[in-house]
Design a protein around this motif. Structure first.
Motif, PDB file in Angstrom:
ATOM      1  N   ASP A  12       0.873  -1.179   0.000  1.00 45.61           N
ATOM      2  CA  ASP A  12       0.000   0.000   0.000  1.00 45.61           C
ATOM      3  C   ASP A  12       0.908   1.226   0.000  1.00 45.61           C
ATOM      4  O   ASP A  12       1.583   1.507   0.991  1.00 45.61           O
ATOM      5  N   ASN A  13       0.941   1.973  -1.112  1.00 44.59           N
ATOM      6  CA  ASN A  13       1.875   3.091  -1.204  1.00 44.59           C
ATOM      7  C   ASN A  13       1.538   4.249  -0.262  1.00 44.59           C
ATOM      8  O   ASN A  13       2.437   4.940   0.218  1.00 44.59           O
ATOM      9  N   GLY A  14       0.265   4.454   0.035  1.00 41.94           N
ATOM     10  CA  GLY A  14      -0.119   5.513   0.975  1.00 41.94           C
ATOM     11  C   GLY A  14       0.352   5.198   2.385  1.00 41.94           C
ATOM     12  O   GLY A  14       0.914   6.050   3.081  1.00 41.94           O
ATOM     13  N   GLU A  15       0.142   3.973   2.804  1.00 45.09           N
ATOM     14  CA  GLU A  15       0.595   3.511   4.125  1.00 45.09           C
ATOM     15  C   GLU A  15       2.126   3.575   4.217  1.00 45.09           C
ATOM     16  O   GLU A  15       2.692   4.000   5.213  1.00 45.09           O
ATOM     17  N   PHE A  16       2.789   3.153   3.153  1.00 39.90           N
ATOM     18  CA  PHE A  16       4.252   3.180   3.079  1.00 39.90           C
ATOM     19  C   PHE A  16       4.769   4.604   3.292  1.00 39.90           C
ATOM     20  O   PHE A  16       5.700   4.823   4.070  1.00 39.90           O
ATOM     21  N   ALA A  17       4.149   5.580   2.611  1.00 35.78           N
ATOM     22  CA  ALA A  17       4.578   6.977   2.727  1.00 35.78           C
ATOM     23  C   ALA A  17       4.270   7.547   4.108  1.00 35.78           C
ATOM     24  O   ALA A  17       5.127   8.180   4.729  1.00 35.78           O
ATOM     25  N   ARG A  18       3.056   7.328   4.600  1.00 34.26           N
ATOM     26  CA  ARG A  18       2.667   7.879   5.911  1.00 34.26           C
ATOM     27  C   ARG A  18       3.531   7.331   7.045  1.00 34.26           C
ATOM     28  O   ARG A  18       3.810   8.030   8.010  1.00 34.26           O
ATOM     29  N   GLN A  19       3.964   6.077   6.927  1.00 36.96           N
ATOM     30  CA  GLN A  19       4.799   5.469   7.964  1.00 36.96           C
ATOM     31  C   GLN A  19       6.277   5.807   7.803  1.00 36.96           C
ATOM     32  O   GLN A  19       7.086   5.438   8.643  1.00 36.96           O
ATOM     33  N   GLY A  20       6.636   6.485   6.710  1.00 36.47           N
ATOM     34  CA  GLY A  20       8.023   6.865   6.486  1.00 36.47           C
ATOM     35  C   GLY A  20       8.937   5.667   6.266  1.00 36.47           C
ATOM     36  O   GLY A  20      10.105   5.686   6.647  1.00 36.47           O
TER      37      GLY A  20
END
Length: 193
Positions: free
Chosen positions: A35-43
């Motif tokens: 999940d690219n959104g989760e990946f970005a939000r979690q840094g």
């Protein structure tokens, strides 16, 4: 084994591919579908090396590929939008369009992709900022497809050496008489008569 048809938005192209479900483990040593959104939000961050076997579309477009090193990291930008930062470097060999010999082509990519929930927001943001590269949120984002896209977009349309130097060119120049030398000999013959 679960397979899904994914649609990757990478302006100006839309790429359809078949990818592994995110529940499967990767043999690469890093997540390939997430999940690219989760990946970005979690840094989060992944790094790795890819060979020509891992990139079939690139392999079809080049003569030879040196392994590519990459890094993909997630973050939030100054507007609190999720972003993916891709760093990629490697070398490919292409066929020179002048001499048809291999020419090495180093590739270095540093790109930031801003993530959006729908195409209208993505289009609006890209109109406001021409430098912006955007992607849509994707629960089954395929990092290998993104890397291949960036490599393919970095390839020149008509690759060539800065200065081609083939044996055939040298031999042709050596075999061909200098027209001025022929004129000089004619002048000598006419003045000697």
């Amino acid at each position: 084994m679960t397979r899904k048809r994914l649609q990757l938005y990478h302006p100006p192209f839309t790429v359809f591919l078949i990818a592994m479900s995110s529940s499967q483990k990767s043999s690469f040593g890093f997540e390939t579908v997430f999940d690219n959104g989760e990946f970005a939000r979690q840094g989060r961050k992944i790094t790795g090396k890819l060979s020509v076997v891992d990139m079939p579309r690139v392999a079809d477009s080049v003569e030879k590929v040196e392994p590519f090193e990459f890094s993909l990291s997630g973050a939030m930008d100054r507007l609190q939008r999720p972003v993916l930062d891709l760093s990629l470097s490697g070398k490919v060999w292409l066929q020179c369009q002048r001499c048809l010999e291999p020419v090495d082509w180093p590739i270095k990519v540093e790109t930031r992709f801003t993530l959006f929930s729908d195409e209208s927001k993505l289009d609006e943001a890209e109109q406001e900022d021409e430098e912006l590269d955007g992607l849509l949120f994707d629960r089954e984002f395929t990092v290998l497809a993104l890397i291949e896209d960036e490599i393919l977009l970095s390839l020149p349309y008509s690759p060539s050496h800065a200065a081609c130097r083939s044996d055939a060119d040298v031999k042709l120049k050596a075999d061909k008489p200098n027209p001025f030398a022929v004129l000089a000999q004619l002048k000598l013959k006419s003045s000697g008569e």
